[in-house]
Design a protein around this motif. Structure first.
Motif: not given
Length: 123
Positions: A84-88, A105-109, A120-122
């Motif tokens: 998520l941080k890498l997305t930003r 990746r975040a969604v999958r993990l 919450g961040y997602l």
């Protein structure tokens, strides 16, 4: 550098992180990174310190390494948080396709993980 010296420097670096002394934290963790293998948690701290002091490229490099370390350790929640941080980070670089890949990746993990702050961040 002796093991005792590494441990002393590591404690100073972690202290700097806990005080949000990002310049000191980045300098100390970078020095340690040149001399020893940092843990996933310390790589994550290096990425956070870099985000405050060293720019987006250094931030991404450290966070990608932390992501890999958490993934290797099997910690899907922590890896998802880094994704998520890498997305930003990639959004800040206007690298939308790369950011979308990190979001996927975040969604999958996080899909099968118990509810956590990362969810919450997602959202």
């Amino acid at each position: 550098m002796s093991r005792a010296s590494v441990e002393e420097l590591l404690q100073k670096a972690r202290g700097a992180v806990s005080r949000s002394a990002w310049g000191d934290a980045h300098r100390l963790l970078s020095e340690l990174d040149e001399r020893t293998e940092l843990s996933a948690e310390d790589l994550e701290a290096l990425g956070e310190a870099a985000s405050w002091t060293a720019g987006v490229d250094a931030t991404i490099e450290a966070r990608e390494r932390a992501y890999a370390a958490w993934t290797a350790a099997g910690d899907r929640r922590r890896a998802g948080g880094l994704a998520l941080k890498l997305t930003r980070d990639h959004e800040h670089k206007l690298a939308d396709k790369v950011a979308a890949g990190w979001m996927a990746r975040a969604v999958r993990l996080l899909a099968d993980e118990p509810e956590s702050p990362e969810h919450g961040y997602l959202s």
